[in-house]
Write a protein that holds these residues in place. Structure first.
Motif, mmCIF file in Angstrom:
data_model
loop_
_atom_site.group_PDB
_atom_site.id
_atom_site.type_symbol
_atom_site.label_atom_id
_atom_site.label_comp_id
_atom_site.label_asym_id
_atom_site.label_seq_id
_atom_site.Cartn_x
_atom_site.Cartn_y
_atom_site.Cartn_z
ATOM 1 N N GLU A 150 26.943 31.182 30.945
ATOM 2 C CA GLU A 150 25.487 31.295 30.851
ATOM 3 C C GLU A 150 24.955 32.669 31.266
ATOM 4 O O GLU A 150 23.869 33.062 30.850
ATOM 5 N N PHE A 151 25.709 33.383 32.114
ATOM 6 C CA PHE A 151 25.243 34.691 32.599
ATOM 7 C C PHE A 151 26.363 35.729 32.471
ATOM 8 O O PHE A 151 26.765 36.349 33.465
ATOM 9 N N PRO A 152 26.901 35.947 31.253
ATOM 10 C CA PRO A 152 28.109 36.784 31.092
ATOM 11 C C PRO A 152 27.925 38.250 31.457
ATOM 12 O O PRO A 152 28.898 38.947 31.698
ATOM 13 N N TYR A 153 26.667 38.724 31.487
ATOM 14 C CA TYR A 153 26.461 40.149 31.771
ATOM 15 C C TYR A 153 25.609 40.383 33.018
ATOM 16 O O TYR A 153 25.131 41.476 33.248
ATOM 17 N N ASP A 154 25.430 39.342 33.829
ATOM 18 C CA ASP A 154 24.714 39.515 35.089
ATOM 19 C C ASP A 154 25.667 40.040 36.164
ATOM 20 O O ASP A 154 26.878 40.113 35.961
ATOM 21 N N LEU A 155 25.097 40.348 37.323
ATOM 22 C CA LEU A 155 25.871 41.019 38.371
ATOM 23 C C LEU A 155 27.065 40.206 38.869
ATOM 24 O O LEU A 155 28.077 40.757 39.276
ATOM 25 N N LEU A 156 26.945 38.884 38.831
ATOM 26 C CA LEU A 156 28.010 38.053 39.388
ATOM 27 C C LEU A 156 29.086 37.677 38.377
ATOM 28 O O LEU A 156 30.056 37.011 38.735
ATOM 29 N N ALA A 157 28.934 38.096 37.129
ATOM 30 C CA ALA A 157 29.892 37.680 36.102
ATOM 31 C C ALA A 157 31.304 38.157 36.425
ATOM 32 O O ALA A 157 32.269 37.396 36.312
ATOM 33 N N ASP A 158 31.438 39.429 36.842
ATOM 34 C CA ASP A 158 32.788 39.940 37.138
ATOM 35 C C ASP A 158 33.364 39.272 38.388
ATOM 36 O O ASP A 158 34.568 38.991 38.456
#
Length: 624
Positions: free
Chosen positions: A550-558
């Protein structure tokens, strides 16, 4: 007198002039080498040959000679190449590497029979000295002439009695991927000299990195067991089998072998301690505990008796905090601590256990007042170092946070920071103090402290500070109210206090109350942390997968991808899924701080390796 002064002046001028000439000569040589290397790299071999010839004439370096020959061969000037080889051989007819170069030159001209003759001549004329054999073997191996390198090392025992070339021969078989012969040669080698075991293990590591289906390990194990059945006196075989089990993380079998050796009268206590340490580090707690139990059962005369007792108790607590479903219950753990203190004492040597017990009393048994008394009593123990006293003070402050005495905790944290300005503990406590400000809702103050900590010499602390600072800044700047962030901080405080149900309820309420807030991915991440603290690995992975989806490019994705890779690798036993998440992190987040760690694990799981010898390549250094 004047004549002496005149002579001294001439000598000084002579030395200065000689130095200037030498300096003037070195600069063109360095520039020439650089230019020659550029021509070589761009495959302009005819131009490079001219320069390498000049460099060889000026330095007599075999390095430049080899490059000169390569350039002549690659540019098709076979006649000149053969001429300089013949000329060099007239000076030294036993220089075996020249025959190798001659053989390769003939192969380039498709004169295979003549080439084989020269390569055979190289093996025949080599001088019976270890250095000469090694140099010739390297020349053959770097050019892919493995069969001749094998022949060379096979004849070595007759030519150079008393010298062993079994390791070198085994490496040749490794390059040839002839693993059957490699195993036999290496097993012969460790039978002759157990001190060569480490060299064999290093070579096997190279082979095993290509062993995707474990077939090589199985072959080696079969050969090894056959030898052990026929020859029970060679302890090196047992040690190799132990090493093999350790590589497979089969600590139970490794321990069985080491105990077997120990019962044969060979003191394995140091190795059993090391096995336990490695097993514990890899969270194989049961095997580590069995190892410590065996050492303790040997009695007080065993020099590792007290150390094993101490480390075993610490390990029980580590298991409790890492994998609670498999660990002792808190009350049973408390009893174990009390027994251990009765045996080992409430002394400086048990400071680590005291710290564990303080945390158990407060955070797991909900007895903060007893924990505080324990910490205060421990601070007065004689012979503690200043650092150990300050570590206990930090534990005391943590308990005060648990109890709700925030200002008292801040005071203690500040004292420890003042006393540890130049070490890592100081930065660690600064991080705790900043995080406490965040828990208390002092968000701007906490962010200011975290921004300073981003320059910490500890990479872990710097990364944690940067992460929390970004989190606070992003969520404060995107919203007109700080209420959601303060509620989120309260949930974090509940999790710190080991109140997972309360933390979960707060996160659930926040998720429903602010469905479109930027904290949604952070809520999933914290829910995953709550589930991991309870040992619910599959449910934790599901929360992290929501972030990736749902959030692939937000800060927590990695962060989520790395956590998923680690979970599948260490807890869910799915190496392919772990590899997929590491690769996803590398491809979608190349600037992440986790790239190095993800790359290392991805490569290890994929089994990357190439250990073949490399051919000569040019550099600006003159290798004589």
């Amino acid at each position: 007198m004047k004549q002496h002064l005149y002579i001294r002046l001439l000598l000084v001028l002579g030395f200065l002039l000689a130095g200037e000439l030498l300096f003037a000569q070195q600069i063109p040589d360095a520039s020439k080498a650089q230019l020659a290397n550029q021509y070589y790299q761009s495959k302009e071999f005819d131009k490079a040959a001219v320069l390498y010839d000049e460099l060889y004439q000026a330095t007599s370096s075999s390095y430049y000679f080899d490059l000169y020959l390569i350039c002549l061969t690659e540019s098709g000037d076979y006649e000149t190449a053969e001429k300089i080889i013949r000329k060099a051989l007239r000076k030294n007819e036993n220089e075996a590497t020249l025959y190798v170069q001659w053989g390769l030159l003939l192969k380039k001209q498709n004169k295979i029979a003549e080439a084989e003759e020269k390569l055979q001549q190289a093996v025949s004329v080599v001088l019976p000295a270890r250095a000469d054999y090694t140099r010739l073997a390297n020349a053959l191996l770097t050019r892919g002439e493995y069969a001749y390198a094998e022949q060379l090392y096979l004849q070595a025992p007759q030519k150079i009695p008393g010298e062993s070339f079994l390791y070198e021969l085994g490496r040749v078989y490794l390059y040839q991927r002839d693993y059957h012969k490699m195993f036999d040669v290496f097993l012969d080698m460790i039978r002759e000299d157990e001190n060569t075991l480490a060299r064999m293990e290093s070579a096997l590591q190279s082979a095993f990195r290509l062993d995707v289906d474990n077939s090589l390990r199985n072959q080696l194990r079969g050969r090894l067991i056959q030898r052990m059945q026929k020859d029970q006196s060679t302890v090196a075989y047992n040690r190799l089998l132990i090493w093999l089990f350790m590589q497979e993380k089969n600590y139970a079998q490794a321990l069985r072998q080491q105990i077997s050796l120990d019962k044969r009268g060979i003191d394995e206590s140091p190795m059993i301690m090391e096995l336990a340490r490695i097993a514990a580090r890899n969270e194989h707690f049961e095997e580590a505990l069995k190892a410590y139990d065996y050492l303790i059962a040997k009695g007080e005369k065993n020099p590792y008796f007290y150390q094993a007792k101490l480390v075993r108790m610490d390990l029980l607590y580590q298991q409790f905090t890492t994998d609670p479903k498999q660990a002792l219950e808190p009350l049973e753990l408390q009893k174990q601590f009390e027994v251990c203190f009765n045996e080992l004492g409430f002394v400086a040597e048990t400071q680590v256990l005291i710290r564990d017990f303080v945390h158990l009393l407060a955070f797991n048994l909900n007895r903060p007042d007893d924990a505080i008394l324990m910490a205060e009593k421990a601070i007065e123990i004689p012979r503690l170092t200043p650092l150990e006293i300050d570590e206990l003070k930090v534990d005391l402050a943590d308990v005060q946070v648990f109890k709700g005495d925030m200002w008292e905790a801040i005071l203690v944290y500040s004292q420890v920071i003042e006393a540890n300005k130049t070490n890592e503990l100081g930065d660690e406590v600064k991080m705790k103090k900043a995080r406490l400000g965040y828990y208390m809702g002092e968000l701007s103050w906490a962010k200011a402290q975290l921004d300073v900590l981003k320059a910490s010499t500890s990479k872990l602390i710097a990364n944690d500070a940067m992460e929390l600072s970004l989190f606070i800044g992003n969520n404060l700047n995107l919203d007109t109210t700080s209420v959601p962030l303060q509620l989120f901080a309260e949930a974090d405080l509940m999790q710190f206090r080991n109140q997972p149900e309360a933390a979960w309820a707060m996160l659930d309420s926040l998720q429903k109350q602010y469905p479109f807030h930027s904290l949604q991915d952070d809520i999933y991440y914290r829910k995953a942390a709550v589930l991991k603290s309870k040992g619910n690995w599959i449910e934790a992975a599901a929360q992290l997968e929501k972030i990736v989806t749902e959030f692939p490019y937000d800060l927590l994705a990695d962060d989520a991808m790395l956590e998923l890779g680690n979970l599948y690798r260490t807890k869910l036993n799915n190496q392919e899924q772990a590899k997929a998440y590491y690769l996803k992190l590398l491809e979608q987040h190349p600037g992440s701080v986790h790239v190095s760690q993800a790359r290392d694990w991805y490569r290890q799981l994929r089994g990357d390796f190439d250990d073949r010898p490399q051919e000569v390549t040019p550099s600006t250094e003159n290798l004589n």
